[in-house]
Scaffold this motif. Structure first.
Motif, PDB file in Angstrom:
ATOM      1  N   MET A   1       0.839  -1.178   0.000  1.00 45.04           N
ATOM      2  CA  MET A   1       0.000   0.000   0.000  1.00 45.04           C
ATOM      3  C   MET A   1       0.885   1.242   0.000  1.00 45.04           C
ATOM      4  N   ALA A   2       0.696   2.101  -0.957  1.00 41.60           N
ATOM      5  CA  ALA A   2       1.500   3.313  -1.076  1.00 41.60           C
ATOM      6  C   ALA A   2       1.027   4.375  -0.092  1.00 41.60           C
ATOM      7  N   ALA A   3       1.991   5.097   0.453  1.00 35.99           N
ATOM      8  CA  ALA A   3       1.663   6.191   1.380  1.00 35.99           C
ATOM      9  C   ALA A   3       1.128   7.380   0.591  1.00 35.99           C
ATOM     10  N   ALA A   4       0.237   8.114   1.215  1.00 37.40           N
ATOM     11  CA  ALA A   4      -0.322   9.313   0.584  1.00 37.40           C
ATOM     12  C   ALA A   4       0.755  10.389   0.479  1.00 37.40           C
ATOM     13  N   THR A   5       0.700  11.198  -0.560  1.00 38.11           N
ATOM     14  CA  THR A   5       1.620  12.309  -0.713  1.00 38.11           C
ATOM     15  C   THR A   5       1.272  13.388   0.305  1.00 38.11           C
ATOM     16  N   PRO A   6       2.258  13.868   1.078  1.00 40.94           N
ATOM     17  CA  PRO A   6       1.980  14.927   2.040  1.00 40.94           C
ATOM     18  C   PRO A   6       1.452  16.178   1.345  1.00 40.94           C
ATOM     19  N   ALA A   7       0.617  16.916   2.044  1.00 43.57           N
ATOM     20  CA  ALA A   7       0.027  18.134   1.491  1.00 43.57           C
ATOM     21  C   ALA A   7       0.215  19.277   2.466  1.00 43.57           C
ATOM     22  N   LEU A   8       0.457  20.467   1.931  1.00 42.62           N
ATOM     23  CA  LEU A   8       0.548  21.683   2.730  1.00 42.62           C
ATOM     24  C   LEU A   8      -0.207  22.757   1.974  1.00 42.62           C
ATOM     25  N   GLU A   9      -1.155  23.375   2.641  1.00 38.99           N
ATOM     26  CA  GLU A   9      -1.960  24.411   1.997  1.00 38.99           C
ATOM     27  C   GLU A   9      -2.180  25.554   2.972  1.00 38.99           C
ATOM     28  N   LEU A  10      -1.869  26.759   2.533  1.00 40.29           N
ATOM     29  CA  LEU A  10      -2.142  27.966   3.304  1.00 40.29           C
ATOM     30  C   LEU A  10      -3.594  28.327   3.069  1.00 40.29           C
ATOM     31  N   GLN A  11      -4.340  28.532   4.137  1.00 39.77           N
ATOM     32  CA  GLN A  11      -5.748  28.861   3.995  1.00 39.77           C
ATOM     33  C   GLN A  11      -5.961  30.354   4.216  1.00 39.77           C
ATOM     34  N   GLY A  12      -7.090  30.855   3.750  1.00 40.77           N
ATOM     35  CA  GLY A  12      -7.416  32.265   3.893  1.00 40.77           C
ATOM     36  C   GLY A  12      -7.448  32.943   2.546  1.00 40.77           C
ATOM     37  N   PRO A  13      -7.584  34.267   2.550  1.00 37.85           N
ATOM     38  CA  PRO A  13      -7.738  34.999   1.281  1.00 37.85           C
ATOM     39  C   PRO A  13      -6.549  34.849   0.331  1.00 37.85           C
ATOM     40  N   ARG A  14      -5.344  34.646   0.874  1.00 38.90           N
ATOM     41  CA  ARG A  14      -4.166  34.487   0.012  1.00 38.90           C
ATOM     42  C   ARG A  14      -3.698  33.035   0.006  1.00 38.90           C
ATOM     43  N   GLY A  15      -4.587  32.129   0.378  1.00 32.81           N
ATOM     44  CA  GLY A  15      -4.244  30.718   0.483  1.00 32.81           C
ATOM     45  C   GLY A  15      -3.892  30.089  -0.848  1.00 32.81           C
ATOM     46  N   ARG A  16      -3.063  29.057  -0.755  1.00 35.59           N
ATOM     47  CA  ARG A  16      -2.683  28.293  -1.946  1.00 35.59           C
ATOM     48  C   ARG A  16      -2.027  27.005  -1.501  1.00 35.59           C
ATOM     49  N   PRO A  17      -2.052  25.987  -2.344  1.00 35.45           N
ATOM     50  CA  PRO A  17      -1.324  24.761  -2.025  1.00 35.45           C
ATOM     51  C   PRO A  17       0.156  24.922  -2.373  1.00 35.45           C
ATOM     52  N   TYR A  18       0.997  24.164  -1.694  1.00 33.41           N
ATOM     53  CA  TYR A  18       2.430  24.159  -1.961  1.00 33.41           C
ATOM     54  C   TYR A  18       2.821  22.808  -2.539  1.00 33.41           C
ATOM     55  N   ALA A  19       3.782  22.796  -3.453  1.00 30.02           N
ATOM     56  CA  ALA A  19       4.199  21.576  -4.146  1.00 30.02           C
ATOM     57  C   ALA A  19       5.164  20.766  -3.276  1.00 30.02           C
ATOM     58  N   HIS A  20       4.771  19.513  -3.008  1.00 29.07           N
ATOM     59  CA  HIS A  20       5.601  18.625  -2.203  1.00 29.07           C
ATOM     60  C   HIS A  20       6.934  18.360  -2.876  1.00 29.07           C
ATOM     61  N   ARG A  21       7.984  18.435  -2.104  1.00 26.27           N
ATOM     62  CA  ARG A  21       9.372  18.206  -2.516  1.00 26.27           C
ATOM     63  C   ARG A  21       9.911  19.261  -3.479  1.00 26.27           C
ATOM     64  N   ARG A  22       9.120  20.263  -3.813  1.00 27.10           N
ATOM     65  CA  ARG A  22       9.624  21.426  -4.553  1.00 27.10           C
ATOM     66  C   ARG A  22       9.576  22.652  -3.656  1.00 27.10           C
ATOM     67  N   GLU A  23       8.485  22.819  -2.912  1.00 28.82           N
ATOM     68  CA  GLU A  23       8.338  23.978  -2.043  1.00 28.82           C
ATOM     69  C   GLU A  23       8.352  23.613  -0.559  1.00 28.82           C
ATOM     70  N   PHE A  24       8.209  22.346  -0.254  1.00 28.74           N
ATOM     71  CA  PHE A  24       8.315  21.894   1.133  1.00 28.74           C
ATOM     72  C   PHE A  24       8.607  20.407   1.169  1.00 28.74           C
ATOM     73  N   THR A  25       9.164  19.978   2.281  1.00 32.31           N
ATOM     74  CA  THR A  25       9.305  18.567   2.567  1.00 32.31           C
ATOM     75  C   THR A  25       9.022  18.375   4.045  1.00 32.31           C
ATOM     76  N   GLU A  26       8.612  17.202   4.413  1.00 29.02           N
ATOM     77  CA  GLU A  26       8.227  16.941   5.795  1.00 29.02           C
ATOM     78  C   GLU A  26       9.347  16.224   6.530  1.00 29.02           C
ATOM     79  N   ILE A  27       9.575  16.624   7.754  1.00 27.55           N
ATOM     80  CA  ILE A  27      10.496  15.923   8.636  1.00 27.55           C
ATOM     81  C   ILE A  27       9.802  15.869   9.985  1.00 27.55           C
ATOM     82  N   ILE A  28       9.609  14.683  10.478  1.00 28.74           N
ATOM     83  CA  ILE A  28       8.904  14.495  11.735  1.00 28.74           C
ATOM     84  C   ILE A  28       9.897  13.973  12.758  1.00 28.74           C
ATOM     85  N   GLY A  29      10.163  14.765  13.784  1.00 25.38           N
ATOM     86  CA  GLY A  29      11.093  14.329  14.819  1.00 25.38           C
ATOM     87  C   GLY A  29      12.484  14.037  14.291  1.00 25.38           C
TER      88      GLY A  29
END
Length: 82
Positions: A1-29
């Motif tokens: 089973m493949a893991a879901a691609t992480p998502a980051l989205e700024l909400q509000g009037p200037r909100g937009r999604p960010y591109a995974h591994r181009r504009e952000f990457t996740e590091i947990i602990g």
């Protein structure tokens, strides 16, 4: 089973999604992993903390998602993205 691609989205009037591994990457602990998080985001620059300076000064990160630039100051963080 493949893991879901992480998502980051700024909400509000200037909100937009960010591109995974181009504009952000996740590091947990310190390790990339699976999971989910919902909460306020606090920005701490490059996350620098020395005896005379701290990007964390005045920031309450308890219960928040900490967003910071990777790499050393003056280095384009997107260039060093995974």
């Amino acid at each position: 089973m493949a893991a879901a691609t992480p998502a980051l989205e700024l909400q509000g009037p200037r909100g937009r999604p960010y591109a995974h591994r181009r504009e952000f990457t996740e590091i947990i602990g310190g390790r990339a992993g699976s999971g989910s998080a919902i909460g306020p985001i606090v920005f701490v620059g490059a996350g620098i903390s020395t005896a005379s300076y701290s990007d964390f000064a005045g920031v309450n990160a308890r219960g928040a998602i900490v967003l910071l630039f990777g790499g050393a100051p003056g280095v384009d963080p997107l260039r060093n993205a995974i």
